[in-house]
Design a protein around this motif. Structure first.
Motif, short mmCIF file in Angstrom:
data_model
loop_
_atom_site.label_atom_id
_atom_site.label_comp_id
_atom_site.label_asym_id
_atom_site.label_seq_id
_atom_site.Cartn_x
_atom_site.Cartn_y
_atom_site.Cartn_z
N UNK A 182 -68.49 5.60 51.66
CA UNK A 182 -68.16 4.66 50.59
C UNK A 182 -66.67 4.34 50.55
N UNK A 183 -65.85 5.23 51.08
CA UNK A 183 -64.39 5.02 51.00
C UNK A 183 -63.75 4.83 52.38
N UNK A 184 -64.55 4.83 53.43
CA UNK A 184 -63.99 4.79 54.79
C UNK A 184 -63.21 3.51 55.05
N UNK A 185 -63.71 2.37 54.54
CA UNK A 185 -63.01 1.11 54.78
C UNK A 185 -61.61 1.13 54.22
N UNK A 193 -53.58 4.89 50.28
CA UNK A 193 -54.83 5.59 49.99
C UNK A 193 -55.07 6.68 51.02
N UNK A 194 -54.80 6.38 52.27
CA UNK A 194 -55.00 7.37 53.33
C UNK A 194 -54.15 8.60 53.08
N UNK A 195 -52.93 8.40 52.62
CA UNK A 195 -52.07 9.54 52.32
C UNK A 195 -52.60 10.35 51.14
N UNK A 200 -55.67 15.46 49.60
CA UNK A 200 -56.81 16.15 48.99
C UNK A 200 -57.54 16.97 50.04
N UNK A 201 -57.78 16.37 51.19
CA UNK A 201 -58.53 17.04 52.26
C UNK A 201 -57.77 18.26 52.77
N UNK A 202 -56.45 18.20 52.77
CA UNK A 202 -55.64 19.32 53.27
C UNK A 202 -55.84 20.58 52.43
N UNK A 213 -62.91 14.19 59.09
CA UNK A 213 -62.35 13.38 60.18
C UNK A 213 -63.46 12.81 61.05
N UNK A 214 -64.44 13.63 61.36
CA UNK A 214 -65.56 13.19 62.19
C UNK A 214 -66.35 12.09 61.50
N UNK A 215 -66.59 12.23 60.19
CA UNK A 215 -67.37 11.25 59.46
C UNK A 215 -66.63 9.92 59.35
N UNK A 216 -65.35 9.97 59.09
CA UNK A 216 -64.56 8.74 58.97
C UNK A 216 -64.54 8.00 60.30
N UNK A 217 -64.41 8.73 61.39
CA UNK A 217 -64.41 8.10 62.71
C UNK A 217 -65.74 7.43 62.99
N UNK A 218 -66.84 8.11 62.64
CA UNK A 218 -68.16 7.53 62.89
C UNK A 218 -68.36 6.25 62.09
N UNK A 219 -67.93 6.28 60.83
CA UNK A 219 -68.07 5.10 59.98
C UNK A 219 -67.24 3.95 60.53
#
Length: 225
Positions: A182-185, A193-195, A200-202, A213-219
């Motif tokens: 839902x947020x990959x775009x 936003x990426x920062x 958060x992910x860190x 990382x894997x999910x964002x790349x796939x999307x």
């Protein structure tokens, strides 16, 4: 016999009243149900012209609120004249607050009120209703996605509490692949936003980081997460 007859009469009257009530509700709901889909331009225009009455049923109201969200975030919002955008937002705000006066626990309703307040330039109401939206449904991922979208659009207007709530919503989104989808775009198109989401992910586990990382790349490659 008289008692039986009286009981039958009462049952019949109750049945007739129920049918009449159903017809009243149907007539009231028909404009909401009959204006096409939630992403229909005709529905958006009808809202801007204040031609849709508030819905009685949960389904009718959800449909109306979803149509409001689409109208305030879709292509129409970008191309419509300013006066029409304001009229649409005001109608949606009125519908949302009318429903919320009876049912305060519907998160989607509060998101609509917050988004409408943003369009109308009311920063105080934006923050108030956005906070209400999270309190009403902190773990509803699909509503969290709407809150994230609004918070990102209104980032400079958020108060401290909603800033923290936004981080919590981002955490909720990255906990599942559907949330990431839902947020990959925005992840790839918006450096700020990426920062934010990277920070958060860190704070999450290494397994969660790799999954994100894997999910964002796939999307980004058009794969289904």
């Amino acid at each position: 016999m008289a008692a039986v007859s009286m009981k039958a009469s009462i049952t019949l009257i109750a049945g007739v009243c129920a049918v009449l009530l159903s017809l009243v509700v149907l007539v009231r709901e028909f404009p909401v149900l009959g204006y096409g889909g939630q992403e229909s331009l005709s529905t958006t225009v009808a809202l801007a012209q204040d031609r849709l009455a508030p819905a009685y049923s949960f389904y009718g109201h959800k449909r109306l609120m979803s149509a409001c969200i689409w109208g305030m975030t879709g292509v129409w919002q970008a191309v419509a004249p300013g006066g029409e955008r304001v009229a649409h937002a005001q109608t949606c705000l009125d519908h949302a607050l009318s429903y919320a006066s009876h049912t305060t626990i519907d998160s989607l309703t509060w998101v609509v009120a917050a988004r409408a307040s943003y369009v109308l330039g009311d920063q105080e109401a934006l923050n108030k209703y956005l906070d209400y939206a999270r309190r009403a449904g902190p773990n509803e991922q699909w509503v969290a996605a709407l809150r994230v979208s609004l918070a990102e659009d209104a980032m400079s207007l958020l108060d401290a509490e909603n800033g923290e709530n936004h981080r919590s919503d981002l955490t909720l989104m990255v906990m599942s692949r559907s949330g990431i989808a839902a947020i990959a775009g925005r992840y790839w198109s918006d450096e700020d936003f990426r920062e934010r989401i990277t920070s958060v992910v860190e704070q999450m586990s290494n397994d969660d980081k790799r999954r994100f990382i894997s999910s964002v790349r796939r999307v980004s490659q058009g794969s289904v997460p």
